[in-house]
Enzyme design. Sequence first.
Site, PDB file in Angstrom:
ATOM      1  N   PRO A 216      15.949 -67.889  -5.859  1.00 32.25           N
ATOM      2  CG  PRO A 216      16.378 -70.162  -5.302  1.00 32.25           C
ATOM      3  CD  PRO A 216      15.419 -69.142  -5.451  1.00 32.25           C
ATOM      4  N   GLY A 217      18.971 -67.415  -7.593  1.00 31.90           N
ATOM      5  CA  GLY A 217      19.567 -67.232  -8.953  1.00 31.90           C
ATOM      6  C   GLY A 217      19.117 -66.013  -9.672  1.00 31.90           C
ATOM      7  CB  THR A 218      16.783 -63.433  -8.943  1.00 30.13           C
ATOM      8  OG1 THR A 218      17.006 -63.400  -7.543  1.00 30.13           O
ATOM      9  CG2 THR A 218      15.512 -64.323  -9.251  1.00 30.13           C
ATOM     10  N   GLY A 219      20.165 -63.101  -8.789  1.00 28.97           N
ATOM     11  CA  GLY A 219      21.340 -62.193  -9.031  1.00 28.97           C
ATOM     12  C   GLY A 219      21.551 -61.351  -7.689  1.00 28.97           C
ATOM     13  CE  LYS A 220      18.465 -63.971  -3.043  1.00 26.62           C
ATOM     14  NZ  LYS A 220      17.983 -64.802  -4.490  1.00 26.62           N
ATOM     15  CB  THR A 221      25.371 -63.539  -4.798  1.00 25.76           C
ATOM     16  OG1 THR A 221      24.636 -64.618  -3.952  1.00 25.76           O
ATOM     17  CG2 THR A 221      26.869 -63.607  -4.125  1.00 25.76           C
TER      18      THR A 221
ATOM     19  CG  HIS B 224       0.021 -89.512 -23.063  1.00 26.81           C
ATOM     20  ND1 HIS B 224      -0.835 -89.997 -22.021  1.00 26.81           N
ATOM     21  CD2 HIS B 224       0.387 -88.358 -22.359  1.00 26.81           C
ATOM     22  CE1 HIS B 224      -0.764 -89.346 -20.848  1.00 26.81           C
ATOM     23  NE2 HIS B 224      -0.102 -88.098 -20.900  1.00 26.81           N
ATOM     24  CD  GLU B 225       3.770 -86.447 -24.360  1.00 29.11           C
ATOM     25  OE1 GLU B 225       3.228 -85.341 -23.756  1.00 29.11           O
ATOM     26  OE2 GLU B 225       3.792 -87.224 -23.241  1.00 29.11           O
TER      27      GLU B 225
HETATM   28  P1  ADP Z   1      21.413 -65.576  -5.973  1.00 29.72           P
HETATM   29  O1  ADP Z   1      22.208 -64.887  -4.871  1.00 29.72           O
HETATM   30  O2  ADP Z   1      20.122 -64.710  -6.197  1.00 29.72           O
HETATM   31  O3  ADP Z   1      20.901 -66.907  -5.777  1.00 29.72           O
HETATM   32  P2  ADP Z   1      23.483 -65.070  -7.815  1.00 29.72           P
HETATM   33  O4  ADP Z   1      23.803 -63.730  -7.689  1.00 29.72           O
HETATM   34  O5  ADP Z   1      24.356 -65.992  -7.213  1.00 29.72           O
HETATM   35  O6  ADP Z   1      21.993 -65.618  -7.510  1.00 29.72           O
HETATM   36  O7  ADP Z   1      23.336 -65.495  -9.215  1.00 29.72           O
HETATM   37  C1  ADP Z   1      24.298 -66.479 -10.022  1.00 29.72           C
HETATM   38  C2  ADP Z   1      24.565 -66.125 -11.326  1.00 29.72           C
HETATM   39  O8  ADP Z   1      23.582 -66.146 -12.268  1.00 29.72           O
HETATM   40  C3  ADP Z   1      25.473 -64.857 -11.174  1.00 29.72           C
HETATM   41  O9  ADP Z   1      26.718 -65.126 -11.204  1.00 29.72           O
HETATM   42  C4  ADP Z   1      25.226 -64.325 -12.643  1.00 29.72           C
HETATM   43  O10 ADP Z   1      26.089 -64.944 -13.529  1.00 29.72           O
HETATM   44  C5  ADP Z   1      23.894 -65.050 -13.128  1.00 29.72           C
HETATM   45  N1  ADP Z   1      22.895 -63.826 -12.854  1.00 29.72           N
HETATM   46  C6  ADP Z   1      21.836 -63.936 -12.033  1.00 29.72           C
HETATM   47  N2  ADP Z   1      21.030 -62.703 -12.271  1.00 29.72           N
HETATM   48  C7  ADP Z   1      21.571 -61.934 -13.025  1.00 29.72           C
HETATM   49  C8  ADP Z   1      21.410 -60.729 -13.573  1.00 29.72           C
HETATM   50  N3  ADP Z   1      20.149 -60.235 -13.102  1.00 29.72           N
HETATM   51  N4  ADP Z   1      22.036 -60.275 -14.390  1.00 29.72           N
HETATM   52  C9  ADP Z   1      23.079 -60.903 -14.810  1.00 29.72           C
HETATM   53  N5  ADP Z   1      23.508 -62.181 -14.274  1.00 29.72           N
HETATM   54  C10 ADP Z   1      22.686 -62.625 -13.315  1.00 29.72           C
END
Ligand code: ADP
Length: 585
Positions: free
Chosen positions: A170-175, A389-390
Amino acid sequence: MAKPPPPSYSKLLQQVRKGQVKDLELSLLRREVTVTYPAGAKVQVPVFNNDQELLRTAQQARVPLTVRDDRRDEATAGLIGNILLVVLLFGGLTLLIRRSSQVANRAMGFGRSQARIQPEGSIDVRFEDVAGIAEAKQELEEVVTFLRQPERFTSIGAKIPKGVLLVGPPGTGKTLLAKAIAGEAGVPFFSIAASEFVEMFVGVGASRVRDLFRRAKEKAPCIIFIDEIDAVGRQRGAGIGGGNDEREQTLNQLLTEMDGFQDNSGVILLAATNRPDVLDTALMRPGRFDRRIVVDLPDRRGREQILAVHARSRPLDPEVSLSDWASRTPGFSGADLSNLLNEAAILTARRDLQTINDQALNDALERITMGLGVAPLQDSAKKRLIAYHEIGHALITTLLPQADQLDKVTLLPRAGGVGGFARTMPDEEILDSGLISKAYLRARLVVAMGGRAAEVVVFGPSEVTQGASGDLEMVSRICREMVTRYGFSSLGPVALEADAGEVFLGRDWLRSDPHYSRETGNRIDTLVRSLARESLQEAINLLSPRRALIDRLVDLLIEQETLGGEEFRAVVSRYEAAREPVSAG
Ligand code: ADP
């Protein structure tokens, strides 16, 4: 005037005959006669139906008699009443039909897909907004050409792919990538999460799929983006509770639609998932999702580029080096990085500054990685214990050459019960290659045991705390994986367990039997325990001759609350240099 009592029928006849009555009015409907006396008094007397006697008598005595046929009035009233009833009924019925048709409409609307449409030209995302995932980007740039000039491919007999599967965490920019394709090609963008297809009513999902494709075909060329396709695209027949459920019907419909559209219909389906392992194989057949593009977490250079993209709209202080920040954020996804800059911008605004500086980024990073900061610990005994500990963790990671580098150790507590933490920077090479050596894992075990070891060395074995429970969990997990999966123990090079990562219900549950004998199971347990014990012993061996250094570091930490990696290493190497001749001698 008092009303006289009504006379009996025979008395009435007598009165009429004697001329004591002024007039008579006969009501046919009510079968009574209203008698008016000369004084003006009126009484009603019941009479027979079709009473000839009274008529005759009245005629002979010359008493005027009027006959009122109120049956007709009654009939009219009845008629009006009936008509009113019919009108009412009719009105009610119409209302009912209207209401139920509304409900029906709503039910029909159920089958409409919930996809959000962004018409062509309204998407402002371009490829330049996507950074750090160069390979995926390159492959997808081709899709833009498919959409723009399909004849270039069809003229030489090449089939345009119908579906592209984007696989990655998630969050790697697929959308973002999917949007960028629509933006670059200038085509409409339909987006929907696969979970939105499925409702509690059977058949709704399938009809939504149909509706989505129908609408998309009207707007072709266009892009359909289905997020989390694994929600409907799971292997069929694998669900607990079995068979032909709603999800499967939805998937079947999806497959049918994908088969159904012509090669040049101009609809390209993009789907995203982070669980490609659970997808139905029918989805991956050529002619459906013929391409599979991996969108991975960005590497250091990628992270720098992503930071640069997001820094375009945010004023950075000249002191901020994006490449440094890229090094400090291994394992971050694009979304995390964008979040980091956003948090830093919020902090900067709150501090009334004009540009985002390192301090703001630092605070933002801590906030993201460890939760919100709370007030430093006041209680000094507890604080000292946490400090020991740390420091235990931090000192061992500094002393062991194979271990990760210390980034910082701090006593600033975090919400969620973390009293302090020693943060290391994972080795970039290991993270990128995904290859982990036995020596590295051993080092991690010893570092993880560092906290408990420091407590043993400083406070004695009976004074240790439960603060190390999180560390112990991690140690047990690593030890077990070393023995059962990587072949890092005297049990030999065998893999006895599969990746226990995520259980896919229905597939993994049904065959979770271990593939080894009970004796082997016992040996695994013994080996795991001895690995853990050895690691603790090694940590204690490293720490106990350095008691003075530990005390010094704890004092420093309590005084400053945070020690940076550099500073920490400087103190340690000064001490080690002074100690060297002693241990040599
Ligand atoms: P996914 O669909 O893979 O879960 P998103 O495309 O929704 O992730 O990414 C969420 C946000 O994170 C995007 O709107 C953007 O702002 C940022 N983001 C993620 N990947 C990239 C990337 N490769 N380059 C620039 N921004 C990114």
